[in-house]
Write a protein that holds these residues in place. Structure first.
Motif, mmCIF file in Angstrom:
data_model
loop_
_atom_site.group_PDB
_atom_site.id
_atom_site.type_symbol
_atom_site.label_atom_id
_atom_site.label_comp_id
_atom_site.label_asym_id
_atom_site.label_seq_id
_atom_site.Cartn_x
_atom_site.Cartn_y
_atom_site.Cartn_z
ATOM 1 N N ALA A 1 0.881 -1.180 0.000
ATOM 2 C CA ALA A 1 0.000 0.000 0.000
ATOM 3 C C ALA A 1 0.911 1.219 0.000
ATOM 4 O O ALA A 1 0.960 1.982 0.948
ATOM 5 C CB ALA A 1 -0.897 -0.006 1.234
ATOM 6 N N PRO A 2 1.684 1.364 -1.085
ATOM 7 C CA PRO A 2 2.817 2.297 -1.058
ATOM 8 C C PRO A 2 2.427 3.765 -0.948
ATOM 9 O O PRO A 2 1.343 4.163 -1.339
ATOM 10 C CB PRO A 2 3.537 2.026 -2.369
ATOM 11 N N TYR A 3 3.349 4.500 -0.372
ATOM 12 C CA TYR A 3 3.199 5.935 -0.210
ATOM 13 C C TYR A 3 4.502 6.539 -0.687
ATOM 14 O O TYR A 3 5.532 5.853 -0.758
ATOM 15 C CB TYR A 3 2.921 6.260 1.266
ATOM 16 N N GLY A 4 4.466 7.837 -0.981
ATOM 17 C CA GLY A 4 5.672 8.472 -1.490
ATOM 18 C C GLY A 4 6.768 8.461 -0.458
ATOM 19 O O GLY A 4 6.471 8.645 0.707
ATOM 20 N N PRO A 5 8.001 8.199 -0.846
ATOM 21 C CA PRO A 5 8.532 8.004 -2.197
ATOM 22 C C PRO A 5 8.573 6.538 -2.638
ATOM 23 O O PRO A 5 9.087 6.238 -3.710
ATOM 24 C CB PRO A 5 9.972 8.507 -2.048
ATOM 25 N N TYR A 6 8.029 5.621 -1.808
ATOM 26 C CA TYR A 6 8.156 4.196 -2.155
ATOM 27 C C TYR A 6 7.275 3.826 -3.343
ATOM 28 O O TYR A 6 7.405 2.744 -3.892
ATOM 29 C CB TYR A 6 7.779 3.326 -0.957
ATOM 30 N N ASP A 7 6.336 4.737 -3.697
ATOM 31 C CA ASP A 7 5.392 4.392 -4.754
ATOM 32 C C ASP A 7 6.042 4.248 -6.123
ATOM 33 O O ASP A 7 5.458 3.661 -7.015
ATOM 34 C CB ASP A 7 4.229 5.407 -4.798
ATOM 35 N N ASP A 8 7.265 4.777 -6.295
ATOM 36 C CA ASP A 8 7.911 4.489 -7.580
ATOM 37 C C ASP A 8 9.232 3.726 -7.399
ATOM 38 O O ASP A 8 10.182 3.905 -8.133
ATOM 39 C CB ASP A 8 8.082 5.766 -8.418
ATOM 40 N N MET A 9 9.243 2.893 -6.373
ATOM 41 C CA MET A 9 10.434 2.064 -6.157
ATOM 42 C C MET A 9 10.020 0.599 -6.080
ATOM 43 O O MET A 9 8.888 0.277 -5.732
ATOM 44 C CB MET A 9 11.123 2.455 -4.844
ATOM 45 N N VAL A 10 10.962 -0.263 -6.397
ATOM 46 C CA VAL A 10 10.711 -1.699 -6.254
ATOM 47 C C VAL A 10 11.241 -2.118 -4.887
ATOM 48 O O VAL A 10 12.405 -1.916 -4.577
ATOM 49 C CB VAL A 10 11.432 -2.491 -7.367
ATOM 50 N N ILE A 11 10.333 -2.659 -4.061
ATOM 51 C CA ILE A 11 10.728 -3.015 -2.693
ATOM 52 C C ILE A 11 10.838 -4.531 -2.563
ATOM 53 O O ILE A 11 9.862 -5.256 -2.789
ATOM 54 C CB ILE A 11 9.689 -2.505 -1.660
#
Lengths: 169, 536
Positions: B406-416
């Motif tokens: 349930a990503p939030y910025g800045p993780y929303d455009d990263m591969v985790i």
């Protein structure tokens, strides 16, 4: 086993020997050691009591035992029971649910039972103040000999605070 | 035996819109609202359906996250947070404050047990069908029948000069020949927070452990009332000092969602840099401490050294060894210049280099692993039923991670990458934490490389009317949820932080059966629940 020895060898000795001019681990530690020798003989035993802290102070207390500060080399060590302690290092605003436990710990400590209130919360209640759930400052519950402010105080500030208390004795 | 197919549980859980449909199919009238902002959908239901909604959710592999209340006289609003595949659904219902009663969700979600008892102690809500009627957070500081989170209860309360100790909490006894009881705490032998553990043991074997927490309850939620958002952020940073970044971020995220401001990407990136640094510092410290608890002091010496270097850099670059108060409403209080970025990168490289030696050594060292393996096993089934979070869940095969799910910025455009394993023992937890450090180092490097230009802070606007928001952040212990209600003057009328420890503490009880008494400190450290974050 070999890997462990290699790692130990590669890490080398961390203990900071040649410190910059002031406020340094070595200076503070040696000064503490001198005072401890004067008052207690050889060592100062500390019992920590978290009476309501957020755990920030505890993390910095732990740091005193890492290789950089290694506070035991100056004769200062943390003990498991108040009955073995010369000094209580108390953190937190005192939660009302911890009031009796803190009082009991104080009563179980032999003389001279020095008390340091650590951190802004221990000093005056900090962010939490006095409320239905918090007694506020440590001094509102047991007699306090010294206060070390900070949120949380750094390991060096802790050593400085202990030294100041000892010097005043 | 658990197969890897079981790990697909999470992807099999419905998305939030489907869950709402499932409620309707089950005859639960739901009303979708947009009166609360943030990355969650809000639906209101009738109090009579509170239990049934939980039954439907539980039957559909939904994860139960939290329950909390808010007193809006003459009603108490009750919220429950549920997580599906793509995010969170908040259920809201209203009960009268004079006779607050609600069906319990505990029969369907054991995780709701203590949180519901907390509501009972703090708001006077009575839950039908709750299997455990005992008080939970209330000791002796206020009387039965008084409820601190009602608006009629003042922050000062009416405490006695001396609050008596809570000696009469009714622990569940175990009877039988040779069974003995070990009471531990609230003042523990080490440098840790206070809580009480009651063991029933036979010889060396622990038959059962019961936790009694609440000793550091200091009225955080009540303290928050009336503060401005900056004051709230400072308070949130002290819910649990080891998670200061994550809690402050969650609280700020809730405030920012409530008023509808968008943060500059640079501010979000710096927040995430702080959060990953916090994760690394805590994992380092705890890996060392776990090893120390079984007498492997070499690891403690190494990890505490690395942690100290990391904290010193926190102080040099961000002005605080634990990173307190760097996250502020509207962004962060510190920017990074080119030199600082270089310094941070160098430390990342160095730490990675150190861990290349250290982690494989710890993962394989026979006399260490002999103590860790098969100690304190938390099965996948148990982890799931308790809804445990963070590395604790991931070490048992349950791999939720908000940064990915349930990503939030800045993780929303990263591969985790989310490390996980099925072992569920102390060894697995240690390894997951080590692996998470490596993932965080990669994330840090990526964020520093791609650090967006621009501002690191926007002015927090003047609040133009009553508003509510939710914050959801993956702290190093797991999912942190924060609910904030700001009144028309911009003052906090309700703040509720849900630390992951609420869901993780019960797991310690579950994993301890059959463990020997001397292994308890290791198990406790390998979970490392926050007392302060739980007790509030």
């Amino acid at each position: 086993m070999f890997d462990v020895l290699v790692k130990i060898f590669k890490t080398g000795c961390l203990t900071e020997k040649v410190p910059p001019p002031d406020q340094t681990v070595m200076e503070l530690g040696s000064a503490c050691q001198k005072e401890i020798a004067r008052i207690f003989g050889k060592s100062l035993a500390i019992r920590m009591v978290d009476a309501g802290s957020c755990n920030g102070c505890e993390l910095e207390m732990h740091a005193l035992n890492n290789g950089f500060y290694d506070i035991e080399r100056f004769g200062i060590h943390f003990v498991a029971s108040p009955r073995h302690a010369d000094l209580l290092l108390v953190t937190g605003p005192v939660a009302r649910h911890m009031q009796a436990a803190l009082k009991g710990t104080y009563d179980a400590t032999p003389n001279p039972k020095l008390v340091i209130a650590m951190g802004d919360c221990g000093a005056d209640g900090g962010e939490f103040g006095v409320s239905y759930a918090s007694c506020g400052a440590v001094a509102n519950v047991i007699p306090v000999d010294a206060v070390i402010r900070g949120c949380p105080p750094t390991p060096l500030q802790l050593m400085q605070g202990i030294l100041e208390l000892l010097r005043g004795r | 035996m658990i197969s890897h197919a079981d790990l697909g549980w999470q992807s099999l859980s419905p998305d939030i819109d489907s869950l709402v449909r499932l409620f309707r199919d089950a005859g639960i009238p739901t009303e979708v609202h947009n009166t609360l902002q943030g990355r969650a959908k809000l639906v209101t239901i009738d109090p009579g359906f509170w239990g049934k909604a939980a039954a439907v959710a539980a039957a559909n592999r939904i994860r139960w996250c939290a329950v909390w209340g808010e007193h809006c006289p003459p009603q108490i609003h009750i919220f429950a947070a549920l997580a599906g595949r793509d995010g969170h659904l908040l259920l809201e219902t209203m009960v009268a404050d004079r006779q607050a009663e609600l069906p319990s969700q505990t029969p369907f979600f054991p995780a709701a047990n203590r949180p519901e008892r907390y509501l009972q102690d703090m708001f006077g809500v009575r839950f039908f069908d709750h299997p455990d009627k005992r008080r939970w957070i209330r000791h002796q500081a206020w009387q039965e029948g008084q409820y601190p989170l009602l608006k009629t209860f003042s922050l000062a309360g009416s405490p006695e000069d001396m609050t008596p100790p809570d000696c009469l909490y009714p622990f569940v006894p175990v009877e039988g020949e040779g069974v003995y009881e070990i009471p531990v705490g609230p003042v523990h032998a080490g440098i840790i927070e206070p809580g009480h553990f009651r063991f029933q043991a036979m010889g060396e074997d622990i038959l059962s452990l019961e936790e009694h927490l609440g000793y550091v309850h200091k009225g955080i939620e009540k303290c928050a009332e009336g503060r401005d958002v900056r004051g709230l952020a400072r308070l949130a940073g002290r819910v649990s000092g080891d998670s200061t970044v994550a809690h402050t971020w969650a609280a700020c995220q809730a405030c920012e969602a409530a008023v509808g401001i968008t943060l500059p990407r640079r501010a979000l990136a710096i927040r995430a840099i702080l959060a990953e640094r916090e994760r690394i510092a805590n994992h380092l410290g705890d890996i060392g401490a776990c090893c120390n608890d079984v007498g492997f002091t070499f690891a403690q010496a190494q990890c505490s050294r690395l942690r100290e270097l990391w904290q010193r850099q926190n102080s040099d670059v961000f002005g605080h060894r634990l990173l307190m108060d760097v996250v502020v409403p509207g962004g962060v209080s510190r920017d990074l210049d080119a030199r600082q970025i270089e310094v941070l990168n160098k430390a990342i490289e160095q730490l990675r280099h150190e861990l290349q030696d250290l982690l494989p050594l710890l993962y394989e060292y026979p006399s260490l692993q002999d103590r860790l393996r098969a100690t304190g096993v938390l099965s996948l089934k148990k982890a799931r039923s308790l809804g445990v979070l963070g590395f604790l869940a991931r070490a048992s095969g349950e791999c939720w991670d908000l940064r990915r799910d349930a990503p939030y910025g800045p993780y929303d455009d990263m591969v985790i990458t989310v490390p996980h394993t099925l072992e569920g023992d102390a060894s697995g937890r240690l390894r997951i934490r080590g692996d998470e450090i490596l993932v965080s180092l990669d994330l840090l490097e990526e964020m520093l490389k791609k650090l967006p230009s621009g501002e690191v802070r926007v002015e927090f606007p003047v609040v133009s009317g009553d508003c509510r928001g939710i914050g959801l952040v993956e702290g190093w212990r797991g999912e942190i949820l924060a609910y904030v209600h700001l009144d028309a003057a911009g003052a906090v009328s309700r703040y509720f932080p849900r630390d992951p420890s609420w869901l993780n503490w019960p797991a310690l009880e579950a994993m301890i059966e059959g463990v020997i008494v001397p292994d308890f400190p290791l198990c406790n450290k390998s979970v490392n629940g926050s007392y302060s974050g739980h007790d509030l």
